[in-house]
Design a protein around this motif. Structure first.
Motif, short mmCIF file in Angstrom:
data_model
loop_
_atom_site.label_atom_id
_atom_site.label_comp_id
_atom_site.label_asym_id
_atom_site.label_seq_id
_atom_site.Cartn_x
_atom_site.Cartn_y
_atom_site.Cartn_z
N ILE A 182 55.10 13.73 21.18
CA ILE A 182 54.17 14.48 20.32
C ILE A 182 53.68 13.60 19.18
O ILE A 182 52.47 13.55 18.87
N ASN A 236 51.24 10.90 20.26
CA ASN A 236 49.94 11.43 20.66
C ASN A 236 49.07 11.83 19.48
O ASN A 236 47.84 11.68 19.52
N PHE A 237 49.69 12.32 18.40
CA PHE A 237 48.91 12.93 17.32
C PHE A 237 48.93 12.17 16.00
O PHE A 237 48.24 12.55 15.07
N SER A 294 58.93 17.73 14.32
CA SER A 294 59.07 18.20 15.71
C SER A 294 60.53 18.27 16.13
O SER A 294 60.94 19.24 16.79
N LEU A 348 60.76 14.73 23.42
CA LEU A 348 59.50 15.45 23.30
C LEU A 348 58.85 15.21 21.94
O LEU A 348 57.62 15.06 21.85
N SER A 349 59.66 15.13 20.89
CA SER A 349 59.11 14.89 19.55
C SER A 349 58.47 13.52 19.45
O SER A 349 57.43 13.34 18.81
N ASN A 358 45.65 11.70 21.13
CA ASN A 358 45.20 12.77 22.00
C ASN A 358 45.03 12.31 23.44
O ASN A 358 44.04 12.59 24.09
N THR A 372 55.50 5.90 27.02
CA THR A 372 54.45 6.80 26.53
C THR A 372 53.18 6.63 27.35
O THR A 372 52.52 7.61 27.71
#
Length: 237
Positions: free
Chosen positions: A38, A41-42, A76, A34-35, A235, A155
């Protein structure tokens, strides 16, 4: 050097994670997974923000990406591990039949995943296009696997499916997924063209050699990754 470093990362992470037992190893694997999503994405929006509001020099413009990517990833993982320990504070009993296979499976999966994310971060590092055996187009794990491209593909896949979202105009943003026709004159041949390794390889080459990059047809300049298609990373989900 790079393949040996990747192998060392897998071994160290596998042993450390497996030593905590299967339940903790499973939580660690999910935290890393999950990290990583994240961070992917950001990191570009954060790098853009830092480049515009902290240090905006050309040198720092080429450093913020890897700082943002690894910074988000590390923060994260730490936060999700603390959350996991808070939600499951006691040791869960696991059958002896599954104890060893489970902890080593989660350990190896976490090691390989961590290595793939760190290898991906080399694409956005302010380093030469190729260095110490690393080549953006190659199978960088001893010539037999490309963990970085596997991670990028995963991803992109989740941004299209399980973690997809729909914009107000009805479009679904895809990680590194600009749409261009395979046959320029035929719009019905539209398909997704991934460009993450190409864009950052071009930027690294320009950064270390000072040579101007060649813009690909249909792509526009982007301060993060050189030539970037609209709808690229950042995003997406």
């Amino acid at each position: 050097m790079i393949p040996l470093a990747l192998l060392l990362i897998i071994v160290i992470v596998t042993v450390c994670v497996a030593s905590d037992g299967p339940v903790s190893a499973g939580m660690t694997f999910l935290s890393v997974l999950l990290s990583g999503l994240i961070a992917m994405n950001f990191f570009e929006p954060l790098a853009n923000f830092l480049g515009a509001n902290v240090f905006a020099s050309y040198e720092w413009q080429n450093r913020w990406d890897i700082i943002a990517l690894l910074g988000i990833f590390a923060a994260s993982v730490t936060g999700l591990r603390f959350l996991g320990e808070w939600l499951f504070p006691t040791y869960a009993q696991v059958s002896d039949l599954f104890y060893e296979p489970a902890r080593w499976t989660f350990g190896f999966a976490t090691g390989y995943l961590t290595m793939a994310i760190l290898l991906t971060s080399l694409h956005v590092a302010p380093l030469p296009r190729s260095f110490m055996g690393f080549q953006p187009e190659a199978n960088n794990l001893f010539g037999i696997a490309a963990p970085d491209r596997q991670w990028l593909a995963f991803t992109q896949y989740v941004s299209e499916h399980s973690l997809s979202r729909r914009n107000a105009d009805g479009t679904v943003p895809i990680f590194d997924g600009a749409m261009y026709p395979a046959i320029p004159s035929d719009l019905s041949t539209n398909r997704v063209w991934s460009s993450f390794p190409i864009r950052y390889a071009a930027r690294r080459e320009m950064y270390t050699t000072g040579k101007n990059r060649i813009e690909l047809p249909g792509l526009q300049s982007n301060e993060r990754g050189g030539a970037a298609p609209a709808g690229g990373p950042g995003n997406s989900f």
